[in-house]
Design an enzyme around this catalytic site. Structure first.
Site, PDB file in Angstrom:
ATOM      1  N   LYS A 259      38.573  17.462  -8.024  1.00 15.27           N
ATOM      2  CA  LYS A 259      38.597  16.301  -8.791  1.00 15.27           C
ATOM      3  C   LYS A 259      37.347  15.409  -8.302  1.00 15.27           C
ATOM      4  CE  LYS A 259      43.578  15.645  -9.271  1.00 15.27           C
ATOM      5  NZ  LYS A 259      44.578  14.885  -9.052  1.00 15.27           N
TER       6      LYS A 259
ATOM      7  N   LYS B   1      42.930  25.539 -16.507  1.00 19.96           N
ATOM      8  CA  LYS B   1      44.383  24.944 -16.812  1.00 19.96           C
ATOM      9  C   LYS B   1      44.422  23.982 -17.971  1.00 19.96           C
ATOM     10  CE  LYS B   1      45.133  21.647 -13.893  1.00 19.96           C
ATOM     11  NZ  LYS B   1      45.754  20.902 -12.627  1.00 19.96           N
TER      12      LYS B   1
ATOM     13  N   LYS C 100      45.726  17.038 -19.462  1.00 22.35           N
ATOM     14  CA  LYS C 100      45.267  15.827 -20.519  1.00 22.35           C
ATOM     15  C   LYS C 100      44.351  15.150 -20.332  1.00 22.35           C
ATOM     16  CE  LYS C 100      49.080  13.114 -17.963  1.00 22.35           C
ATOM     17  NZ  LYS C 100      49.407  14.360 -17.420  1.00 22.35           N
TER      18      LYS C 100
HETATM   19  P1  TYM Z   1      50.481  16.215 -11.866  1.00 21.82           P
HETATM   20  O1  TYM Z   1      51.128  14.899 -12.229  1.00 21.82           O
HETATM   21  O2  TYM Z   1      49.110  16.619 -11.960  1.00 21.82           O
HETATM   22  O3  TYM Z   1      51.278  17.150 -12.699  1.00 21.82           O
HETATM   23  C1  TYM Z   1      52.800  17.160 -12.489  1.00 21.82           C
HETATM   24  C2  TYM Z   1      53.228  18.681 -12.587  1.00 21.82           C
HETATM   25  O4  TYM Z   1      53.050  19.440 -13.601  1.00 21.82           O
HETATM   26  C3  TYM Z   1      52.566  20.662 -13.285  1.00 21.82           C
HETATM   27  N1  TYM Z   1      51.317  21.135 -13.912  1.00 21.82           N
HETATM   28  C4  TYM Z   1      51.350  22.272 -14.677  1.00 21.82           C
HETATM   29  N2  TYM Z   1      52.394  23.240 -14.581  1.00 21.82           N
HETATM   30  C5  TYM Z   1      51.666  24.312 -15.364  1.00 21.82           C
HETATM   31  N3  TYM Z   1      50.629  24.496 -16.232  1.00 21.82           N
HETATM   32  C6  TYM Z   1      49.881  23.583 -16.045  1.00 21.82           C
HETATM   33  N4  TYM Z   1      48.580  23.602 -16.954  1.00 21.82           N
HETATM   34  C7  TYM Z   1      50.132  22.301 -15.374  1.00 21.82           C
HETATM   35  N5  TYM Z   1      49.458  21.141 -14.990  1.00 21.82           N
HETATM   36  C8  TYM Z   1      50.263  20.421 -14.272  1.00 21.82           C
HETATM   37  C9  TYM Z   1      51.963  20.368 -11.661  1.00 21.82           C
HETATM   38  O5  TYM Z   1      51.914  21.560 -10.860  1.00 21.82           O
HETATM   39  C10 TYM Z   1      52.915  19.256 -11.363  1.00 21.82           C
HETATM   40  O6  TYM Z   1      54.147  19.735 -10.776  1.00 21.82           O
HETATM   41  N6  TYM Z   1      50.369  15.621  -7.028  1.00 21.82           N
HETATM   42  C11 TYM Z   1      51.114  15.994  -8.087  1.00 21.82           C
HETATM   43  C12 TYM Z   1      52.321  14.962  -8.050  1.00 21.82           C
HETATM   44  C13 TYM Z   1      53.031  14.669  -6.872  1.00 21.82           C
HETATM   45  C14 TYM Z   1      53.922  15.503  -6.323  1.00 21.82           C
HETATM   46  C15 TYM Z   1      54.450  14.731  -5.260  1.00 21.82           C
HETATM   47  C16 TYM Z   1      54.808  16.639  -6.828  1.00 21.82           C
HETATM   48  C17 TYM Z   1      53.182  13.497  -6.149  1.00 21.82           C
HETATM   49  N7  TYM Z   1      53.956  13.505  -5.089  1.00 21.82           N
HETATM   50  C18 TYM Z   1      55.630  15.352  -4.284  1.00 21.82           C
HETATM   51  C19 TYM Z   1      55.737  17.231  -5.960  1.00 21.82           C
HETATM   52  C20 TYM Z   1      56.282  16.570  -4.587  1.00 21.82           C
HETATM   53  C21 TYM Z   1      50.590  15.993  -9.251  1.00 21.82           C
HETATM   54  O7  TYM Z   1      49.154  15.420  -9.352  1.00 21.82           O
HETATM   55  O8  TYM Z   1      51.175  16.604 -10.212  1.00 21.82           O
END
Ligand code: TYM
Length: 332
Positions: free
Chosen positions: A115, A197, A200
Site C-alpha cells: 500500500k 489479486k 476494486k
Molecule cells: P478488505 O476490506 O480489503 O477485504 C475484505 C475481505 O475480503 C478478502 N479479500 C479477498 N478474498 C479473496 N480474493 C480476493 N481477491 C480478495 N480481496 C479481498 C480479504 O481478505 C478480507 O477478508 N484489513 C481488512 C479488514 C479488517 C478486518 C478486521 C478483517 C479490519 N479489521 C478484523 C478481519 C478482522 C481488509 O482490509 O479487508
C-alpha cells in the site's frame, strides 16, 4: 448445560462495492458461519480513511456497505452488524496495542509495503498501524474464528503474537484467535492479470466483478477475461487465467475441478466462460435484488446500525475497561 457458542468476527473496509473476490474469499463464509456461531461483522471505516476519501463519498460507501451486508443474507437480529467508528473502544484499544507492537514487526507487513508503494504520496502513520487497529477489532470481542481471505493471514498472525505477548505480561486475558480461510476462493485473481489479486482499486474496470454488477456486465467481464491459447479446461499453475475461472465456478456451483474438466472436455473456452458467467450471475442475483430494495430504506439501515453499535459497544467497552485495569490505569 448448553455449551457457549464460538465467537466469529470479521470486518470489511467500506472502500466501495465489494468485489467477487471479497465475496467468495470472505463474505460468503460470513453468511455460512452466521448460521452456526455467535457472530459480529463490521465495516472498518476507521481503516478506510488511511486512503483519502471525500466526506460525502465515505458516508455513502458506509451506508452502501451496510446494505450489502444485510442484502447478502446476514440477519441483523441474529448477528451483530456494526460500523467500527460507532464503537470508540476500537480506537482506544488500537492505541494500547500500538504500545505492545514492535516497529520491526509492523514494518514486515507485506500489505503495508504494497500500500505504501501504491499510495506513495500519502504514506500516513495510519497505514503503518493499520494491523494493530485490526488486532484491536478482533481482540475486543474474544473472537475464536476470523473468516478472511488469504491476504489477511499475516495480519492475523500478528494479532496472535500481540495477544500472546499481552497475556505473557499480564496473565491470560485475550483469546488468541484462529483465522478461518476457505479451501477455495481465498485468493481470487484479477480477470485481466491473473497473477494479481482481484481488487476494486484496480484502474482496469474489466479486471474485477462487483457484487452488484448486472448479469450483462458480468457476462461481458468474464468473456473478456484473459485465458491462454490451449482451449482446454484444467487446473494448473501454468494456466492462471483458466484456473482462476475454474476456482470461481467451483465455489459458485460446488463442483470439483475434476467435474469441471469433464464437463468442458472437448468444448472451447467460449462455452466455459458462458457457464462461469451464468453461475456468478446466479450466485449474486439474490444479493443484488435485496440490495436494490434496502438501499432506499435509510431509516431501516440506520436502525440496524444503532442496534449493532449498542451490542458491540457493550462487549467492546467492557473489554477495553478490563484491559486498562490490567495495565494499571487510574480508574474510579
Ligand atoms: P478488505 O476490506 O480489503 O477485504 C475484505 C475481505 O475480503 C478478502 N479479500 C479477498 N478474498 C479473496 N480474493 C480476493 N481477491 C480478495 N480481496 C479481498 C480479504 O481478505 C478480507 O477478508 N484489513 C481488512 C479488514 C479488517 C478486518 C478486521 C478483517 C479490519 N479489521 C478484523 C478481519 C478482522 C481488509 O482490509 O479487508
Amino acid at each position: 448445560m448448553e455449551e457457549k457458542k464460538k465467537v466469529v468476527l470479521s470486518l470489511i473496509q467500506p472502500t466501495g462495492v465489494p468485489t467477487l473476490g471479497n465475496y467468495l474469499g470472505a463474505l460468503k463464509n460470513w453468511v455460512m458461519m452466521s448460521k452456526e456461531y455467535d457472530c459480529l461483522f463490521g465495516e472498518a471505516d476507521l481503516h478506510a480513511i488511511t486512503v483519502r476519501t471525500p466526506p460525502a463519498e465515505l458516508k455513502k460507501r458506509c451506508l452502501d456497505m451496510f446494505a450489502i451486508l444485510i442484502a447478502m443474507g446476514l440477519d441483523p437480529e441474529k448477528s451483530t452488524i456494526f460500523c467500527q467508528s460507532h464503537v470508540p473502544a476500537h480506537a482506544q484499544l488500537g492505541w494500547i496495542l500500538d504500545c505492545y507492537t514492535q516497529f520491526g514487526e509492523a514494518s514486515r507487513m507485506t500489505q503495508f509495503k504494497d500500500k505504501a508503494a501504491k499510495h506513495a504520496d500519502n504514506v500516513n502513520l495510519g497505514l503503518f498501524t493499520y494491523p494493530t487497529l485490526m488486532a484491536a477489532d478482533i481482540l475486543l470481542y474474544n473472537a475464536d474464528y476470523v473468516p478472511v481471505g488469504d491476504d489477511q493471514k499475516q495480519h492475523l498472525e500478528l494479532t496472535r503474537d500481540i495477544a500472546n505477548r499481552f497475556n505473557g505480561i499480564y496473565g491470560d486475558f485475550f483469546k488468541v484467535p484462529e483465522p478461518f480461510i476457505g479451501k477455495k476462493g481465498a485468493r481470487i485473481m484479477s480477470l485481466q492479470e491473473p497473477d494479481k489479486k482481484m481488487s476494486k482499486s484496480d484502474t482496469n474496470q474489466k479486471s474485477f466483478i462487483l457484487v452488484t454488477d448486472s448479469p450483462d456486465v458480468i457476462v461481458r467481464k468474464i468473456k473478456s477475461a484473459i485465458t491462454d491459447s490451449e482451449a482446454s479446461v484444467y487446473y494448473s499453475e501454468s494456466k492462471p487465467g483458466v484456473s482462476n475461472l475454474m476456482e470461481i465456478y467451483s465455489v459458485c456451483t460446488g463442483k470439483t475441478y475434476e467435474q469441471i474438466t469433464d464437463e468442458f472436455a472437448g468444448r472451447g473456452y467460449g462455452d466455459f466462460k458462458s457457464a462461469v458467467a451464468e453461475a456468478v450471475a446466479e450466485e449474486l442475483k439474490p444479493l443484488r435484488t435485496e440490495y436494490e430494495k434496502l438501499i432506499n430504506d435509510k431509516a431501516y439501515l440506520t436502525e440496524c446500525a444503532k442496534k449493532g453499535a449498542e451490542k458491540a459497544n457493550r462487549i467492546a467497552g467492557r473489554t477495553v475497561n478490563k484491559c486498562m485495569k490490567k495495565i494499571g490505569f487510574w480508574q474510579y
